[in-house]
Design a protein around this motif. Structure first.
Motif, PDB file in Angstrom:
ATOM      1  N   THR A  15      40.821  41.588 136.952  1.00 28.96           N
ATOM      2  CA  THR A  15      40.282  42.700 137.988  1.00 28.96           C
ATOM      3  C   THR A  15      38.955  43.111 137.348  1.00 28.96           C
ATOM      4  OG1 THR A  15      41.662  44.503 137.331  1.00 28.96           O
ATOM      5  CG2 THR A  15      42.363  43.143 139.048  1.00 28.96           C
ATOM      6  N   LEU A  16      39.087  43.538 136.069  1.00 30.79           N
ATOM      7  CA  LEU A  16      37.907  44.305 135.524  1.00 30.79           C
ATOM      8  C   LEU A  16      37.629  45.746 136.392  1.00 30.79           C
ATOM      9  CD1 LEU A  16      35.223  41.416 134.767  1.00 30.79           C
ATOM     10  CD2 LEU A  16      36.878  42.499 133.319  1.00 30.79           C
ATOM     11  N   HIS A  17      38.890  46.113 136.556  1.00 33.03           N
ATOM     12  CA  HIS A  17      38.790  47.349 137.534  1.00 33.03           C
ATOM     13  C   HIS A  17      40.165  48.283 137.079  1.00 33.03           C
ATOM     14  CE1 HIS A  17      38.814  50.497 140.820  1.00 33.03           C
ATOM     15  NE2 HIS A  17      37.404  50.071 140.862  1.00 33.03           N
ATOM     16  N   PHE A  18      40.126  49.416 136.315  1.00 27.58           N
ATOM     17  CA  PHE A  18      41.136  50.005 135.893  1.00 27.58           C
ATOM     18  C   PHE A  18      42.169  50.413 137.127  1.00 27.58           C
ATOM     19  CE2 PHE A  18      39.137  50.223 131.936  1.00 27.58           C
ATOM     20  CZ  PHE A  18      40.031  50.523 131.125  1.00 27.58           C
ATOM     21  N   GLY A  19      41.307  51.150 138.375  1.00 31.71           N
ATOM     22  CA  GLY A  19      42.238  51.389 139.530  1.00 31.71           C
ATOM     23  C   GLY A  19      42.999  50.412 139.957  1.00 31.71           C
ATOM     24  N   ARG A  20      42.368  49.318 140.305  1.00 29.11           N
ATOM     25  CA  ARG A  20      42.985  48.195 140.900  1.00 29.11           C
ATOM     26  C   ARG A  20      43.986  47.407 139.867  1.00 29.11           C
ATOM     27  NH1 ARG A  20      37.770  46.748 143.001  1.00 29.11           N
ATOM     28  NH2 ARG A  20      37.322  45.179 141.558  1.00 29.11           N
ATOM     29  N   ALA A  21      43.835  47.269 138.648  1.00 30.18           N
ATOM     30  CA  ALA A  21      44.761  46.816 137.607  1.00 30.18           C
ATOM     31  C   ALA A  21      45.979  47.886 137.579  1.00 30.18           C
ATOM     32  CB  ALA A  21      44.180  46.637 136.456  1.00 30.18           C
ATOM     33  N   ALA A  22      45.724  49.076 137.513  1.00 29.34           N
ATOM     34  CA  ALA A  22      46.851  49.959 137.575  1.00 29.34           C
ATOM     35  C   ALA A  22      47.568  49.994 138.735  1.00 29.34           C
ATOM     36  CB  ALA A  22      46.257  51.255 137.520  1.00 29.34           C
ATOM     37  N   ARG A  23      46.994  49.669 140.002  1.00 27.86           N
ATOM     38  CA  ARG A  23      47.704  49.678 141.270  1.00 27.86           C
ATOM     39  C   ARG A  23      48.740  48.320 141.237  1.00 27.86           C
ATOM     40  NH1 ARG A  23      43.003  51.919 143.297  1.00 27.86           N
ATOM     41  NH2 ARG A  23      42.375  49.885 143.899  1.00 27.86           N
ATOM     42  N   ARG A  50      33.769  49.658 128.408  1.00 33.34           N
ATOM     43  CA  ARG A  50      33.463  50.471 129.865  1.00 33.34           C
ATOM     44  C   ARG A  50      32.352  51.268 129.893  1.00 33.34           C
ATOM     45  NH1 ARG A  50      37.799  50.581 126.153  1.00 33.34           N
ATOM     46  NH2 ARG A  50      40.108  50.635 126.885  1.00 33.34           N
ATOM     47  N   THR A  51      31.966  51.246 130.973  1.00 32.84           N
ATOM     48  CA  THR A  51      30.910  52.085 131.517  1.00 32.84           C
ATOM     49  C   THR A  51      31.164  52.729 132.616  1.00 32.84           C
ATOM     50  OG1 THR A  51      29.644  50.646 133.050  1.00 32.84           O
ATOM     51  CG2 THR A  51      29.242  50.257 130.450  1.00 32.84           C
ATOM     52  N   SER A  52      30.152  53.591 133.255  1.00 32.98           N
ATOM     53  CA  SER A  52      30.588  54.848 134.496  1.00 32.98           C
ATOM     54  C   SER A  52      30.619  53.532 135.660  1.00 32.98           C
ATOM     55  CB  SER A  52      29.864  55.572 134.596  1.00 32.98           C
ATOM     56  OG  SER A  52      28.190  54.821 134.684  1.00 32.98           O
ATOM     57  N   ARG A  53      30.181  52.269 135.536  1.00 32.49           N
ATOM     58  CA  ARG A  53      30.020  51.482 136.729  1.00 32.49           C
ATOM     59  C   ARG A  53      30.828  50.322 136.614  1.00 32.49           C
ATOM     60  NH1 ARG A  53      23.481  51.401 138.466  1.00 32.49           N
ATOM     61  NH2 ARG A  53      23.483  53.561 138.740  1.00 32.49           N
TER      62      ARG A  53
END
Length: 298
Positions: A15-23, A50-53
């Motif tokens: 996913t390359l996205h912490f929020g989506r992976a966590a969900r 990890r960056t802010s974007r």
């Protein structure tokens, strides 16, 4: 190496996205990130930049993640074989959170023994954060969990609905109360269970206050209350299963705690089926007030 963290890392790589992976794993982003950092420390190098974007794989991550996928595929294959048609091993591993089935244990054991006299029951202690994953990964065959949602992929048999109690320091002015309401406790600080499931937060967060004393399993709540002077939340059987000289258990208004038997939907082995049926039968008899008058297999 923690299998759960490997699964989290693979999902994050996809996913390359912490929020989506966590969900995807029914966990909040903060504890999800802690698992990823712990895995990176164990590996000895960052796997993600990890960056802010955005989140990207590092060169080490590019090398590590395909291997992690192969390991998980092999593990899932082993679990699938265990769930398939075969002779039972003679041992049923039961994950237990806190007091598990509480007063129903003797009745369940008797029924299981009557149906499977050679079956050995072994217990594995669980905590809130890992109670579901222990079933998913095959660490245990069934688990007695605090059913707080976030496990739609598991088979859950609701077994007990238990009144909740405030765990109060013995020196608190609340210790002598016959019952407590939300208004009685709203100004107090609370011991918090470690777990990211929304249902767990809802069950404990009756006051809106947050504290800095955290416990990983129900058995730790009385000691945490005694040492911190804060309040804790528990289900009714804790009065008997987790007594402590420095705390009192006081009935507290609010939603009940649900205890469920969790198993993998694909696991149709006789031992698992028998245990689930025994728990349902004993719980139903207990609700009828007929635990000692001929329990049947409903």
């Amino acid at each position: 190496m923690d299998v759960r963290s490997l699964r989290y890392a693979v999902t994050l790589a996809e996913t390359l996205h912490f929020g989506r992976a966590a969900r995807a794993h029914y966990i909040a982003a903060q504890p999800f990130g802690r698992h990823i950092r712990a895995l990176e420390r164990e590996v000895g190098t960052p796997l993600f930049a990890r960056t802010s974007r955005r989140v990207v794989l590092t060169p080490a991550g590019e090398r590590f993640l395909p291997r992690a996928r192969r390991v998980l595929a092999q593990l899932d294959g082993l679990v699938a074989q265990a769930d398939g048609p075969r002779e039972d091993s003679g041992v049923l591993r039961i994950g237990v959170l806190g007091f598990g089935l509480a007063d129903l244990w003797p009745g369940v054991r008797d029924l299981v023994e009557a149906r499977c006299p050679d079956l050995v029951l072994t217990a594995v202690e669980l905590d809130w954060e890992g109670q579901y994953d222990a079933v998913r990964t095959g660490e245990v065959d069934v688990a007695l969990v605090h059913d707080v949602g976030g496990a739609d992929d598991l088979a859950l048999d609701r077994t007990l609905e238990l009144e909740r109690y405030a765990v109060v320091p013995v020196r608190s002015e609340l210790a002598g109360a016959e019952t407590l309401t939300g208004a009685d406790i709203e100004r107090y600080r609370w011991v918090s269970p470690v777990g990211s499931f929304p249902g767990l937060a809802e069950w404990r967060d009756h006051s809106g206050l947050r504290g800095g004393v955290a416990v990983r399993s129900p058995s730790g709540i009385p000691t945490a209350v005694a040492t911190s002077g804060w309040l804790g939340l528990h289900a009714e059987p804790a009065r008997r299963f987790f007594p402590h000289p420095e705390v009192r258990y006081v009935p507290l208004e609010g939603p009940a705690a649900t205890i469920s038997v969790a198993s993998r939907p694909s696991d149709r082995r006789e031992a698992v089926t028998v245990f689930r049926a025994a728990a349902r039968a004993v719980a139903a008899a207990d609700l009828r007030g007929a635990a000692g008058s001929g329990i049947g297999w409903g």
